[in-house]
Design an enzyme around this catalytic site. Structure first.
Site, PDB file in Angstrom:
ATOM      1  N   LYS A 231       0.864  -0.840  -0.297  1.00 51.73           N
ATOM      2  CA  LYS A 231       0.174  -0.171   0.273  1.00 51.73           C
ATOM      3  C   LYS A 231       0.975   1.116   0.128  1.00 51.73           C
ATOM      4  O   LYS A 231       1.622   1.697   0.990  1.00 51.73           O
ATOM      5  CB  LYS A 231      -1.441  -0.182   1.355  1.00 51.73           C
ATOM      6  CG  LYS A 231      -1.977   0.431   0.998  1.00 51.73           C
ATOM      7  CD  LYS A 231      -2.692   1.749   1.874  1.00 51.73           C
ATOM      8  CE  LYS A 231      -1.931   3.043   2.472  1.00 51.73           C
ATOM      9  NZ  LYS A 231      -1.890   3.761   1.935  1.00 51.73           N
ATOM     10  N   GLU A 307       9.510   0.825  11.025  1.00 55.28           N
ATOM     11  CA  GLU A 307      10.611   1.783  10.794  1.00 55.28           C
ATOM     12  C   GLU A 307       9.808   2.997  11.039  1.00 55.28           C
ATOM     13  O   GLU A 307       9.406   3.553  10.553  1.00 55.28           O
ATOM     14  CB  GLU A 307      11.204   1.850   9.197  1.00 55.28           C
ATOM     15  CG  GLU A 307      12.247   2.167   8.862  1.00 55.28           C
ATOM     16  CD  GLU A 307      12.611   3.786   8.987  1.00 55.28           C
ATOM     17  OE1 GLU A 307      12.543   4.803   8.941  1.00 55.28           O
ATOM     18  OE2 GLU A 307      12.395   4.144   7.467  1.00 55.28           O
ATOM     19  N   CYS A 341      13.073  10.892   7.462  1.00 62.26           N
ATOM     20  CA  CYS A 341      12.603  10.163   9.418  1.00 62.26           C
ATOM     21  C   CYS A 341      14.361   9.998   9.549  1.00 62.26           C
ATOM     22  O   CYS A 341      14.350  10.795  10.743  1.00 62.26           O
ATOM     23  CB  CYS A 341      12.739   9.025   8.828  1.00 62.26           C
ATOM     24  SG  CYS A 341      13.044   7.544   7.652  1.00 62.26           S
ATOM     25  N   GLU A 438       9.169  15.799  15.508  1.00 64.62           N
ATOM     26  CA  GLU A 438       9.876  15.507  14.768  1.00 64.62           C
ATOM     27  C   GLU A 438       8.782  16.237  13.494  1.00 64.62           C
ATOM     28  O   GLU A 438       7.579  16.212  13.850  1.00 64.62           O
ATOM     29  CB  GLU A 438       9.754  13.951  14.426  1.00 64.62           C
ATOM     30  CG  GLU A 438       9.518  13.983  12.637  1.00 64.62           C
ATOM     31  CD  GLU A 438       9.704  12.283  11.645  1.00 64.62           C
ATOM     32  OE1 GLU A 438       8.990  11.509  12.398  1.00 64.62           O
ATOM     33  OE2 GLU A 438      11.164  11.682  11.506  1.00 64.62           O
TER      34      GLU A 438
HETATM   35  P1  ADP Z   1       3.681  10.052   7.555  1.00 67.47           P
HETATM   36  O1  ADP Z   1       3.677  11.193   8.697  1.00 67.47           O
HETATM   37  O2  ADP Z   1       4.687   9.616   6.650  1.00 67.47           O
HETATM   38  O3  ADP Z   1       2.730  10.621   6.411  1.00 67.47           O
HETATM   39  P2  ADP Z   1       2.180   7.843   7.811  1.00 67.47           P
HETATM   40  O4  ADP Z   1       2.400   6.738   9.008  1.00 67.47           O
HETATM   41  O5  ADP Z   1       0.460   8.657   7.904  1.00 67.47           O
HETATM   42  O6  ADP Z   1       3.183   8.809   8.088  1.00 67.47           O
HETATM   43  O7  ADP Z   1       1.988   7.337   6.841  1.00 67.47           O
HETATM   44  C1  ADP Z   1       2.724   6.495   6.572  1.00 67.47           C
HETATM   45  C2  ADP Z   1       2.327   5.220   5.636  1.00 67.47           C
HETATM   46  O8  ADP Z   1       1.183   4.485   6.465  1.00 67.47           O
HETATM   47  C3  ADP Z   1       0.436   5.390   4.249  1.00 67.47           C
HETATM   48  O9  ADP Z   1       1.056   4.757   3.820  1.00 67.47           O
HETATM   49  C4  ADP Z   1      -0.543   5.706   4.710  1.00 67.47           C
HETATM   50  O10 ADP Z   1      -1.171   5.917   4.045  1.00 67.47           O
HETATM   51  C5  ADP Z   1      -0.558   3.872   6.234  1.00 67.47           C
HETATM   52  N1  ADP Z   1      -1.468   4.541   7.300  1.00 67.47           N
HETATM   53  C6  ADP Z   1      -2.111   5.432   7.665  1.00 67.47           C
HETATM   54  N2  ADP Z   1      -2.981   5.284   9.185  1.00 67.47           N
HETATM   55  C7  ADP Z   1      -2.933   3.798   9.060  1.00 67.47           C
HETATM   56  C8  ADP Z   1      -3.648   3.109   9.165  1.00 67.47           C
HETATM   57  N3  ADP Z   1      -4.189   3.447  10.696  1.00 67.47           N
HETATM   58  N4  ADP Z   1      -3.207   1.561   9.439  1.00 67.47           N
HETATM   59  C9  ADP Z   1      -2.689   1.299   8.180  1.00 67.47           C
HETATM   60  N5  ADP Z   1      -2.033   1.964   7.522  1.00 67.47           N
HETATM   61  C10 ADP Z   1      -1.915   3.537   7.927  1.00 67.47           C
END
Ligand code: ADP
Length: 539
Positions: A231, A307, A341, A438
């Site tokens: 995804k 990560e 990161c 961050e």
């Molecule tokens: P960032 O801070 O880099 O936006 P996120 O952690 O929000 O990072 O997003 C990283 C990935 O995790 C994206 O592909 C996002 O769609 C996915 N993501 C966000 N929320 C969820 C969740 N509740 N469960 C699984 N994946 C998620």
């Protein structure tokens, strides 16, 4: 200064967006719901394309395809070798020519072997072919990354695409180097271990290095023999779909790589809570990492590798090479507009060099250009989307309100799009929010320190533990810092020095599990022990 031609960036690319649908079982398909979402150009905020919005039902279909490919398909059963199958048939033929009794037995054996070998498609060879395809399409891939994520095109081509190729080739070569141990358990028992692919891997990746993150997760999973459901982040879905197409072209069997585009709380959550996914590898925020682990605990207890975020210290000692220290601090904070990161966003500078460092930093940054990533003069493009842009600006305002001083920057720039001036705060205190959280944007916090002990204490004074940088000419100080800082990597007199052979991944609330290096394979492999009595044992 802002170098965009109209101050906000005008699209100069006529890149055709060819892949906008989910990639399941080797085909591009609409989402089951028929829904789509927009991916936007961060230079303008305009829509680039509408992308299929996958959800639970689509994840189910992708997992079904990946399950079938794992349980009954060739991929996990292939040899890992990079050899071409024709050459392995040839070497088999050569070998068989020395076989005695060259009559019926031999030809029967030989025919069967030939038939088997000609069908054999080694994983490493297919992955190497995949890398060739990516290399042939390097310009298109780089342009997709620039357009979707706002990266300067030259950097996207050299760094992002270069790293993708490096990762994929490293793991193509790793595919036939996965092996277990033999165990002399006791006089009576002989044992050995097998390292077997875990099964279907769910890979959830972020938007800051979309293609690199795709390959960081997909390559070791494929090398291990897993099949995957990826995804990509909703902000940057374009490159993953293009890379799925290139995988098919290279001969990766249908169902081995599936890509479900969509949102985190829907498609992402469907992956982390899926009962038929055997492992999840995730890169993203610490908050979402926690949700993923929770989802695993509440579903099938699949192992997870996380990560996550960081607030890495970058420490400059009095004896440092000033030019180098400044250059590394700039790269460590403003490369990829701070959307990294490992950003070395807490810059600790020893008091004897502090004033000169600050001056040199401000002088050097005068030639830094923010603007359209397709303009070759530009160092820094726009933040990835409106939400990130607003988030970073909120942090900047919070820093000002907390009493940090703006040495430079501190404002949005450009007439449209998501551009932010590279921002340097000084007079920062360790307990300010800007020094603790961050920010994931072009914001550097400058802090002064006196002694090595103080540097160690303050460097470790964070919940994160991803990376650290140390600049000194004193080998004793370097060694002491390297051993004392609790982080996944300590860069001495360099920063951002990533290499495929070097394990990457944090500790503390920066997560666990490694990307890159042979350690990256571990998260996709199960260790199985096989035990058997030896001749004469009472068993
Ligand atoms: P960032 O801070 O880099 O936006 P996120 O952690 O929000 O990072 O997003 C990283 C990935 O995790 C994206 O592909 C996002 O769609 C996915 N993501 C966000 N929320 C969820 C969740 N509740 N469960 C699984 N994946 C998620």
């Amino acid at each position: 200064r802002h170098g965009g031609d109209d101050g906000g960036g005008t699209p100069k690319t006529t890149l055709e967006i060819r892949y906008t649908k989910l990639f399941i079982d080797g085909r591009f398909v609409d989402a089951a719901s028929g829904k789509t979402f927009e991916t936007r150009d961060p230079r303008t905020g305009d829509v680039i394309a509408r992308i299929a919005e996958g959800d639970k039902e689509d994840v189910d279909l992708a997992v079904k395809a990946a399950r079938e490919a794992f349980d009954h398909g060739e991929w996990p059963r292939m040899s890992g070798s990079v050899r071409a199958s024709s050459s392995s048939s040839q070497s088999c033929k050569k070998w068989l020519s020395f076989f005695p009794n060259g009559t019926r037995t031999r030809s029967t054996y030989s025919d069967r072997s030939m038939a088997y070998l000609s069908k054999m498609q080694e994983r490493g060879r297919i992955m190497a072919k995949y890398a060739e395809g990516v290399e042939r399409h390097a310009d298109e891939l780089a342009a997709l990354e620039s357009l979707d994520a706002g990266k300067p095109l030259a950097a996207a081509r050299a760094v992002d695409v270069g790293e993708c190729l490096g990762i994929l080739r490293y793991f193509a070569g790793a595919a036939d180097k996965i092996h277990g141990e033999t165990l002399k358990m006791s006089r009576q028992l002989h044992g050995y271990t097998l390292r077997e692919p875990l099964g279907v891997a769910g890979l959830i990746v972020p938007w800051n290095f979309p293609a690199i993150m795709f390959f960081s997760k997909v390559s070791p999973a494929l090398a291990a023999g897993c099949t995957v459901v990826v995804k990509p982040a909703e902000q940057t879905p374009l490159s993953a779909l293009f890379l799925a197409h290139l995988a098919k072209q290279a001969g990766v069997p249908d169902g081995v790589i599936n890509v479900v585009t969509g949102f985190g709380p829907t498609a992402g959550a469907a992956i982390s809570s899926h009962m038929d996914i055997d492992v999840v590898a995730f890169t993203g925020s610490t908050e979402v990492g926690r949700l993923i682990m929770e989802a695993s605990a509440k579903s099938n207890l699949k192992p997870v590798a996380l990560e996550l975020g960081g607030k890495s210290p970058f420490i400059v000692f009095d004896d440092a090479d000033l030019d180098k220290a400044v250059e590394l601090a700039i790269g460590g904070n403003f490369f990829n507009k701070g959307e990294a990161c490992v950003a070395g966003s807490r810059v600790f500078v020893q008091e004897g060099i502090y004033d000169r460092f600050e001056q040199k930093l401000a002088d050097t940054m005068k030639s830094w250009v923010v603007g359209d990533p397709f303009d070759p003069r530009v160092n820094q493009g726009p933040q990835v989307d409106k939400a990130q842009y607003e988030r970073v600006l909120r942090y900047i305002e919070q820093g000002k309100a907390e009493g940090a001083t703006v040495l430079m920057g501190g404002k949005p720039c450009g007439k449209k799009g998501y551009y932010i001036e590279p921002t340097i705060f000084n007079n920062v205190k360790d307990d300010m929010v800007v020094a603790r959280e961050e920010i994931f944007g072009p914001v550097m916090c400058l802090m002064k320190f006196k002694t090595v002990e103080e540097a160690i204490e303050r460097a470790n004074g964070t919940r994160y533990g991803l990376a650290a940088g140390v600049v000194t000419r004193d080998i004793d100080v370097a060694n002491r810092m390297a051993r004392s800082i609790r982080a996944g990597v300590v860069w001495v007199n360099c920063y951002f020095a990533m290499d495929r052979s070097c394990p990457f991944g944090g500790r503390k609330m920066s997560g666990f599990g490694k990307d890159d290096s042979m350690h990256a394979l571990d998260k996709f492999l199960a260790v199985k022990a096989v035990v058997t009595p030896v001749h004469g044992s009472p068993w």
